[in-house]
Design an enzyme around this catalytic site. Structure first.
Site, PDB file in Angstrom:
ATOM      1  CD  GLU A 303      -1.299  -1.867   2.090  1.00  0.00           C
ATOM      2  OE1 GLU A 303      -0.543  -2.301   1.830  1.00  0.00           O
ATOM      3  OE2 GLU A 303      -2.030  -3.363   2.190  1.00  0.00           O
ATOM      4  CG  ASP A 345      29.998  22.936 -27.481  1.00  0.00           C
ATOM      5  OD1 ASP A 345      31.440  23.047 -26.445  1.00  0.00           O
ATOM      6  OD2 ASP A 345      29.739  23.939 -27.962  1.00  0.00           O
TER       7      ASP A 345
END
Length: 490
Positions: A303, A345
């Site tokens: 649960e 980059d």
């Protein structure tokens, strides 16, 4: 004339083919426009007919849709079914406790996910509002900047280096125009375009030399064009529509589905097995045996798992937000964590992201003001995008006054291309003398030079000298320099 409804795909394709082959006056008449552009009233009316100039707009889903997406999680659905069965088979108030716990876990998990994703959507929407792409359009005879979404068929637009093509357009006038259309063709080299009628039949629209398309950009040159198609009716728009598909499942989604089906399999096996074992061993086939088997199924269900999963994913999203990363869908956190290598980059992180001019010299590496002046004239008069090297040269603003640039005029230009590896500008000086100035890759420039100057004297360019110059260039490159060669011809 402009149709009173959006053209279908076939009509749009025919329109762009016809635009390439027909005369300018005929095309303007078909589009119900003039060289002075549309009026604001006409543009507003056409915007209502054709809609915004957008290829695809992300739907702004309301809270109800986001709630539905959160609720249809497989584990939430499983818990809801188990909770419903628990309530249906409860014999008294004490039997409702299990169902109430499961419902509470469902509410907490769904609410947490809904709140987190709503915040992320709102933050992303604010970021999008900060990004505005405009185009130079002629309205009522006046050039003005207009948001790309507001452009309509029939608008006259001005294009220059660095501009995005705002729709599928037919060129009305062009000067040394080179277009980067790698997004459509995959070709890295720019393509030259002109304003001459292209009457070829049975060719792809992208091959017409007088058409430019949404999704491409101007590398160099300038042009005036009329918009033929916008939005989804463009070549790029139809391509995007054909490639559109449902979002792919994340690793988290796939794992959750596998877990839910595993739980269902366990329940499908264990509950009947417990019922049959009790029935055969205790000879009890009544309601109590059935309820006991059902309790086993309910006991197998974790649960707290939806709540734990939502909390963990939300914690990951919060950690990403502290690093200035917006996670719009919590399920994608699993994919972020599964990355082993992230390539990015380095420009601007390990460097200061701009170039500084250190040396301007002749072939004997003696400092030369003439070389700097020629480079400055080229960078100033070229219509292409100013790259980092151009900006480094133009930083010497005192040359602007020293040269009296207002006395110079540009005669013509040969834009940079990847076969010549050079670009040239023809300039007329104050005395009326014309000069061809060229810059480019050193090896390409050296190969075309017959002479060189040093201290005001002209000497023939010997092959052995060209070889020595290449060695100098390589030596400078090894020291971190980026080298350009400059040549001139009267």
């Amino acid at each position: 004339m402009i149709a009173e409804k959006k053209p279908n795909g076939q009509k749009a394709a025919e329109l762009i083919h016809d635009a390439a082959s027909c005369q300018v006056a005929e095309l303007l008449q078909r589009l119900n426009t003039t060289p002075n552009g549309l009026s604001e009233d006409d543009a507003t009316e056409r915007l209502e007919v054709f809609g915004p100039n957008e290829v695809g707009q992300e739907k702004q889903h309301g809270w109800f849709y986001r709630l539905w997406v959160a609720v249809r999680n497989p584990l939430v659905v499983l818990l809801a079914v188990i909770a419903a069965i628990s309530f249906a088979t409860a014999g008294g108030p004490s039997d409702y406790i299990g169902g109430v716990v499961m419902v509470a876990m469902i509410v907490l998990a769904v609410s947490l996910r809904l709140v987190q994703e709503t915040k992320a959507d709102n933050a992303a929407a604010k970021l999008k509002e900060m990004i505005k792409v405009t185009a130079t359009v002629v309205r009522d005879g006046q050039s003005k900047e207009v948001a790309l979404q507001q452009l309509v068929p029939g608008d006259i637009v001005k294009l220059c280096a660095g501009d995005m093509i705002p729709g599928d357009v037919r060129l009305l006038a062009a000067k040394d125009l080179f277009i980067i259309q790698a997004t459509l063709t995959g070709e890295s080299l720019p393509v030259e375009k002109n304003d001459v009628c292209d009457t070829r039949k049975n060719v792809s629209p992208i091959e017409h030399t007088n058409l430019c398309f949404l999704g491409t950009s101007v590398e160099s040159g300038s042009a005036t064009a009329v918009i033929v198609s916008t939005g989804a009716q463009t070549y790029f728009g139809k391509m995007a529509s054909s490639l559109a598909s449902q979002q792919t499942e994340t690793a988290f989604d796939k794992g959750m589905k596998r877990f839910v089906w595993l739980m269902i399999t366990f329940m499908a096996v264990m509950a009947p097995a417990v019922f049959l074992i009790n029935g055969f061993t205790k000879h009890s086939w009544g309601k109590d045996t059935f309820l006991f088997a059902l309790v086993i199924a309910v006991g197998l269900t974790p649960e707290m798992l939806p709540m734990i999963v939502s909390v963990c994913l939300s914690k990951g999203a919060l950690a990403m937000s502290k690093k200035k990363v917006i996670v719009k869908r919590l399920n994608s956190i699993q994919n972020f964590g599964a990355m082993d290598v992230l390539c990015t980059d380095k420009t601007g992180t390990l460097t200061i992201d701009h170039v500084i001019l250190e040396i301007h010299c002749d072939v004997f590496k003696n400092e030369s003001e003439e070389v700097l002046k020629d480079a400055y004239l080229i960078s100033h008069f070229q219509t292409g995008l100013k790259n980092v090297l151009d900006r480094a040269v133009l930083k010497y603003s005192e040359l602007h006054k020293e040269l009296s640039l207002e006395k110079y005029s540009k005669v013509d230009e040969i834009p940079f291309d990847f076969s010549r590896r050079m670009m040239s500008v023809a300039v007329q000086g104050p005395d009326g003398e014309r000069q061809l100035l060229t810059k480019g890759a050193p090896e390409a420039v050296f190969a075309r030079c017959t002479c060189f100057t040093s201290d005001g004297e002209i000497f023939p360019m010997e092959p052995i000298l060209a070889g020595n110059l290449i060695e100098q260039v390589n030596s400078l490159s090894e020291d971190g320099f980026r080298v350009l060669a400059v040549a001139t011809k009267k």
